[in-house]
Design a protein around this motif. Structure first.
Motif, PDB file in Angstrom:
ATOM      1  N   PHE A 111      14.301   2.167   6.726  1.00 31.33           N
ATOM      2  CA  PHE A 111      14.334   1.539   8.049  1.00 31.33           C
ATOM      3  C   PHE A 111      14.940   2.535   9.036  1.00 31.33           C
ATOM      4  CE2 PHE A 111      16.463  -0.871  11.384  1.00 31.33           C
ATOM      5  CZ  PHE A 111      15.485  -1.778  11.771  1.00 31.33           C
ATOM      6  N   ILE A 112      14.151   2.951  10.038  1.00 37.26           N
ATOM      7  CA  ILE A 112      14.596   3.983  10.981  1.00 37.26           C
ATOM      8  C   ILE A 112      14.564   3.427  12.398  1.00 37.26           C
ATOM      9  CG2 ILE A 112      14.120   6.273  11.916  1.00 37.26           C
ATOM     10  CD1 ILE A 112      12.921   7.010   9.237  1.00 37.26           C
ATOM     11  N   PRO A 113      15.718   3.129  12.973  1.00 35.74           N
ATOM     12  CA  PRO A 113      15.745   2.683  14.372  1.00 35.74           C
ATOM     13  C   PRO A 113      15.560   3.861  15.314  1.00 35.74           C
ATOM     14  CG  PRO A 113      17.970   2.760  13.495  1.00 35.74           C
ATOM     15  CD  PRO A 113      17.055   3.139  12.361  1.00 35.74           C
ATOM     16  N   TYR A 157       0.817  -1.217   0.000  1.00 38.25           N
ATOM     17  CA  TYR A 157       0.000   0.000   0.000  1.00 38.25           C
ATOM     18  C   TYR A 157       0.853   1.270   0.000  1.00 38.25           C
ATOM     19  CZ  TYR A 157      -3.511  -3.490   0.633  1.00 38.25           C
ATOM     20  OH  TYR A 157      -4.300  -4.593   0.430  1.00 38.25           O
ATOM     21  N   LYS A 158       2.126   1.120  -0.411  1.00 33.00           N
ATOM     22  CA  LYS A 158       3.016   2.230  -0.744  1.00 33.00           C
ATOM     23  C   LYS A 158       3.427   3.086   0.451  1.00 33.00           C
ATOM     24  CE  LYS A 158       1.245   2.502  -5.489  1.00 33.00           C
ATOM     25  NZ  LYS A 158       0.095   1.598  -5.413  1.00 33.00           N
ATOM     26  N   LEU A 159       3.408   2.539   1.669  1.00 38.49           N
ATOM     27  CA  LEU A 159       4.057   3.230   2.783  1.00 38.49           C
ATOM     28  C   LEU A 159       5.562   3.041   2.622  1.00 38.49           C
ATOM     29  CD1 LEU A 159       1.801   2.402   5.860  1.00 38.49           C
ATOM     30  CD2 LEU A 159       1.589   4.224   4.181  1.00 38.49           C
ATOM     31  N   ASN A 160       6.332   4.023   3.059  1.00 35.90           N
ATOM     32  CA  ASN A 160       7.760   3.977   2.721  1.00 35.90           C
ATOM     33  C   ASN A 160       8.711   4.181   3.896  1.00 35.90           C
ATOM     34  OD1 ASN A 160       7.430   6.692   3.202  1.00 35.90           O
ATOM     35  ND2 ASN A 160       8.028   7.378   1.150  1.00 35.90           N
ATOM     36  N   THR A 161       8.191   4.203   5.133  1.00 39.95           N
ATOM     37  CA  THR A 161       9.058   4.410   6.291  1.00 39.95           C
ATOM     38  C   THR A 161       8.655   3.471   7.427  1.00 39.95           C
ATOM     39  OG1 THR A 161       9.257   6.760   5.720  1.00 39.95           O
ATOM     40  CG2 THR A 161       9.950   6.103   7.918  1.00 39.95           C
ATOM     41  N   PHE A 162       9.593   2.647   7.874  1.00 42.44           N
ATOM     42  CA  PHE A 162       9.361   1.728   8.987  1.00 42.44           C
ATOM     43  C   PHE A 162      10.180   2.206  10.182  1.00 42.44           C
ATOM     44  CE2 PHE A 162      10.391  -2.262  11.342  1.00 42.44           C
ATOM     45  CZ  PHE A 162       9.101  -2.550  11.762  1.00 42.44           C
ATOM     46  N   HIS A 163       9.471   2.665  11.201  1.00 44.45           N
ATOM     47  CA  HIS A 163      10.078   3.256  12.404  1.00 44.45           C
ATOM     48  C   HIS A 163      10.120   2.170  13.491  1.00 44.45           C
ATOM     49  CE1 HIS A 163       9.661   6.782  15.539  1.00 44.45           C
ATOM     50  NE2 HIS A 163      10.552   5.877  15.920  1.00 44.45           N
ATOM     51  N   PHE A 164      11.320   1.814  13.909  1.00 42.09           N
ATOM     52  CA  PHE A 164      11.565   0.672  14.781  1.00 42.09           C
ATOM     53  C   PHE A 164      11.937   1.179  16.175  1.00 42.09           C
ATOM     54  CE2 PHE A 164      14.324  -3.281  15.557  1.00 42.09           C
ATOM     55  CZ  PHE A 164      13.240  -4.125  15.692  1.00 42.09           C
ATOM     56  N   HIS A 165      10.912   1.329  17.055  1.00 41.04           N
ATOM     57  CA  HIS A 165      11.121   1.835  18.416  1.00 41.04           C
ATOM     58  C   HIS A 165      11.565   0.656  19.286  1.00 41.04           C
ATOM     59  CE1 HIS A 165      10.240   4.592  21.826  1.00 41.04           C
ATOM     60  NE2 HIS A 165       9.942   3.472  22.448  1.00 41.04           N
TER      61      HIS A 165
END
Length: 853
Positions: free
Chosen positions: A445-447, A387-395
């Motif tokens: 990918f954003i940690p 569904y074209k989301l482009n940022t995965f924030h990994f808390h």
């Protein structure tokens, strides 16, 4: 006289009963009218298990010739075709069909009637009789009458059938005209099988009457939306910026050639895997002659904004072309292609030019509080990509646990330093695997290492505060290892919900991160981060500094949202208070903060509306637009706003059917449920006080207002920031809501019912035994009060370490309520005393959910 009146009444009732029970009379035919094969098949059908809610394909040899359940991949589909059958044969075996109470019947009959010189009028009347009988005997059954297929004399076979083209067209025209009167849906499959000469396309048959394998694939494509209750065309989500449907289709099942620029090896491989899944063996890389092919090409594509993610997708009868400026744009086009290929057979011809409104379209997962396996994270990332989301924030760090392996400091992930999911953390290889998985899907990918707040696990490991000299020295080593090991483009440093005792802490941390070429992100409101740090908004604060970039996450926390409300509020949301991204607002991010412990990791997706909310956010963040302010309910007063939501809901539910089978997707259609609200009544603090809607069975008063939906929020717990239905809510008042629900057949039906959707981040108390909530809410269906559920831990005090079990309607067994055939009356009582909860964990939610499904 009394006796005569009684006898007269009895006769009237008897006549009425006969009229209602035996409206449609079926003719009786002698067995000699039907073939031996017909009688063999009918006797076989009668001995098969008497299952209900099946999908029955009913007809002659053309229906008989298909393996329908395999073709559609659905065991509910039953073949009831009989070679040589006529409309009279279907009528003769109709009681057995009706007795099964099927969900759907797909009927194709008539060509054999015409071959016997039965008139078109008689064929149409018989088909009408079939449909009307099914409608009377099993009213919940949906009947679909298909047009008779074209025929062709080219093979010199079945001459008495293939010379009936004119009569076939006449029957089809009459069937289409008679659909409404005879309670069926007409499906024109004739035209798709017809060549330019008006005859059955020779490549789809070998005798001019019956179909070969490819013919059944075309048939599958035509019936697919009716079998699975989908839109006539694929319901693309997010909806492309420009979409034109064209005549014709591309036979994907025949394609085995992919042409791609060398820079697009990853994207070409996705197409190759799709082709292999659909039976292609040797994949070619050319378009010689008449070969069907799919082409991926990098070129100059002009669009109004964000050209890096834009694409142009064109589907014709001979090829599929995706062009874009970057591999990311090609990948986005492929995701649309996958949605177009909903039946895995054929692509409808179309022309799409598409681009996103916002550059940042993110999803955040808190794995510090509740660990999730790499497999479950990948599942969510896959859906993000589709569904074209482009940022995965990994808390990944929290008070509860630090879950990121640090080679220099292994004590951080020791079980003794965790208070939940002890010993569960992510190794270097696992994080790199998640990075690779995201990279292949063009997802950043954003940690996040939260500092200096949310850091009790750090303190347990090192016995010092992050803001101390020792703590800062350790953190700098951790930052160096993370940046050198994973080389992220961004590192989220948290920075909120903490007392800053060292004013130099956050500026120094940000400088340390940035010396490795990594950009910093911090929560806002939060600490004193430098101006070049991207702010992620989580509270009221809005974009004010024109030199600062923002990501909007305000009122986008899924853990606080009712499932039905989540789709509504995110659909109407205007991200960052702008209709499209700009130099200040990069985009937005939905967040999953499940503070409360869970029994199983799957509960994080069941108790929170992750997937329905993800799709609503994907639509808004890609399309842009929205409405100012924060909306909790479906906007029904504005026809345009209501219609746009209905259209989106159709596409959302199509995607649920297509892509989320077997996955948690807590959402059902709600926009068809209309409520009339009466009030307010001053209850003087007595929540049990009764008022006219509760005592007058024939209430004729005008409603105060009308609203639409399955979840209705009268006063949001964040009022006035988020408005509910009541413009000026008053304490010590009672409202009532009434609705009518139609039911085709009497019996017990499933319902979602709730009056206080518990946040998964508060330690909210469970309602007392025998109550729906603490406000005194009540519900009646057809005058019968519906009892509250027997909560397993009724009356217990909330505890973040005690997982929720059955407190929410979306994760407990649905309520079973008996409905009458016809209209059913619903009445909901909604009293409230004050709007101040007894503590912060028990906010007053003045709302209710009532939804049949």
């Amino acid at each position: 006289m009394a006796g005569k009146r009684g006898f007269f009444t009895f006769c009237c009732l008897l006549v009425f009963r006969l009229m209602t029970v035996a409206q449609v009379q079926l003719p009786v035919y002698p067995d000699s009218l039907f073939s031996t094969y017909y009688q063999q098949r009918v006797s076989h059908f009668k001995t098969l298990p008497k299952t209900t809610d099946d999908i029955i394909f009913l007809g002659n040899s053309i229906t008989d010739g298909a393996e329908w359940s395999e073709l559609f991949g659905d065991s509910r589909i039953k073949n009831r075709g009989i070679s040589g059958d006529i409309s009279a044969g279907v009528i003769a075996r109709l009681p057995e069909i009706a007795g099964r109470r099927p969900a759907k019947v797909f009927l194709l009959i008539g060509v054999n009637d015409l071959s016997r010189n039965t008139s078109p009028d008689s064929v149409v009347k018989n088909i009408g009789l079939i449909s009307n009988y099914l409608h009377e005997q099993t009213p919940a059954t949906q009947v679909y009458v298909q047009s008779i297929l074209p025929v062709n004399k080219i093979y010199n076979k079945f001459g008495i059938h293939t010379n009936k083209s004119a009569r076939i067209i006449e029957v089809n025209q009459r069937l289409e005209s008679a659909a409404d009167k005879n309670h069926y849906t007409y499906i024109n499959i004739h035209d798709a099988f017809r060549g330019k000469d008006g005859l059955l396309r020779p490549e789809l048959t070998n005798d001019g009457l019956h179909l070969k394998g490819e013919g059944y694939l075309v048939w599958k494509h035509l019936l697919y939306p009716y079998v699975f209750d989908l839109g006539s065309k694929p319901s693309l989500l997010p909806l492309p910026q420009s979409l034109k449907w064209l005549p014709g289709f591309f036979p994907f099942y025949k394609c085995n050639s992919v042409i791609a620029d060398k820079e697009l090896a990853n994207e070409a491989n996705i197409i190759q895997q799709l082709l292999k899944l659909n039976g292609a063996s040797a994949i070619g890389h050319d378009s010689i002659g008449n070969k069907l092919y799919i082409e991926l090409k990098l070129t100059k594509l002009k669009v109004p904004r964000l050209a890096d993610e834009a694409y142009h997708l064109q589907v014709s009868e001979n090829c599929v072309k995706i062009i874009a400026n970057t591999a990311h744009g090609i990948f986005n086009g492929i995701q649309t292609l996958i949605q177009l290929l909903r039946d895995n057979v054929i692509l409808d011809a179309c022309d799409i030019t598409d681009w996103p409104a916002f550059a940042w379209r993110g999803y955040m997962v808190d794995v510090g509080r509740n660990y999730q396996s790499v497999e479950q994270l990948k599942q969510q990332i896959n859906m993000m990509a589709l569904y074209k989301l482009n940022t995965f924030h990994f808390h990944v760090t929290e008070d509860i646990a630090w879950r990121l392996a640090i080679k220099q400091y292994p004590e951080l992930t020791l079980p003794k330093n965790m208070t939940r999911d002890k010993g569960r953390f992510y190794s270097v290889d696992e994080v790199k695997e998640l990075q690779r998985f995201c990279r292949e899907r063009h997802i950043e990918f954003i940690p996040e290492i939260d500092m200096p707040g949310h850091s009790a696990a750090f303190k347990r490991a090192f016995h010092c505060d992050m803001q101390s000299d020792t703590g800062m020295r350790i953190l700098k080593n951790i930052i160096r290892e993370v940046c050198e090991t994973y080389k992220p483009a961004y590192l989220h440093i948290g920075g909120d919900e903490v007392k800053i005792s060292n004013a130099g802490f956050l500026p120094e941390i940000c400088r340390t991160v940035e010396q490795y070429g990594v950009k910093t992100i911090g929560w806002s409101p939060g600490g004193n981060v430098p101006q070049n740090t991207i702010r992620q908004l989580w509270m009221k604060e809005g974009p004010v500094d024109k030199k600062t970039k923002y990501i909007d996450s305000r009122h986008m926390y899924l853990n606080h949202m009712d499932p039905l409300e989540s789709v509504t509020t995110l659909f109407y949301r205007m991200i960052g208070d702008v209709s499209a991204g700009n130099n200040n607002v990069s985009g937005g991010e939905i967040c999953l903060w499940n503070d409360r412990a869970v029994n199983r990791e799957e509960d994080l997706l069941t108790m929170n509306p992750v997937y329905p909310a993800m799709l609503a956010f994907a639509e808004r963040s890609w399309r842009g637009g929205g409405r100012p302010g924060w909306t909790a309910n479906i906007i029904s007063a504005d026809t345009s706003a209501l219609n746009s939501f209905k259209e989106f809901e159709n596409r959302l539910l199509d995607q649920k059917e297509q892509s989320f089978k077997g996955l948690p997707f807590p959402y059902y259609r709600q926009c068809n449920l209309v409520w009339r609200f009466y009030g307010p009544y001053n209850n003087g603090g007595d929540r049990e006080a009764k008022f006219k809607p509760e005592t007058d069975a024939f209430l004729k008063d005008s409603a105060s207002f009308v609203a639409t939906g399955g979840t209705l929020i009268l006063r949001h717990w964040w009022y006035p920031l988020v408005n509910g239905l009541i413009v000026h809510p008053k304490e010590n008042s009672t409202w009532y809501a009434s609705a009518k629900i139609w039911c085709d057949t009497e019996g017990y039906k499933n319902f979602w019912i709730g009056f206080n959707n518990l946040s998964r981040s508060y330690a909210t108390d469970t309602p007392d035994p025998g109550t729906w909530d603490s406000k005194g809410s009540a519900l009646w269906v057809n005058g019968n009060m519906i009892k509250p559920p027997l909560f397993k831990f009724a009356g217990s005090k909330g505890n973040l370490e005690s997982p929720l079990i059955d407190e929410g309607y979306e994760y407990r067994q649905p309520a079973r309520i008996y409905l009458n055939r016809g209209w059913n009356n619903i009445l909901v009582k909604l009293p409230v005393a004050g709007f101040t909860g007894k503590d912060s964990n028990n906010p007053v939610k003045w709302m209710f959910t009532f939804l049949p499904f």
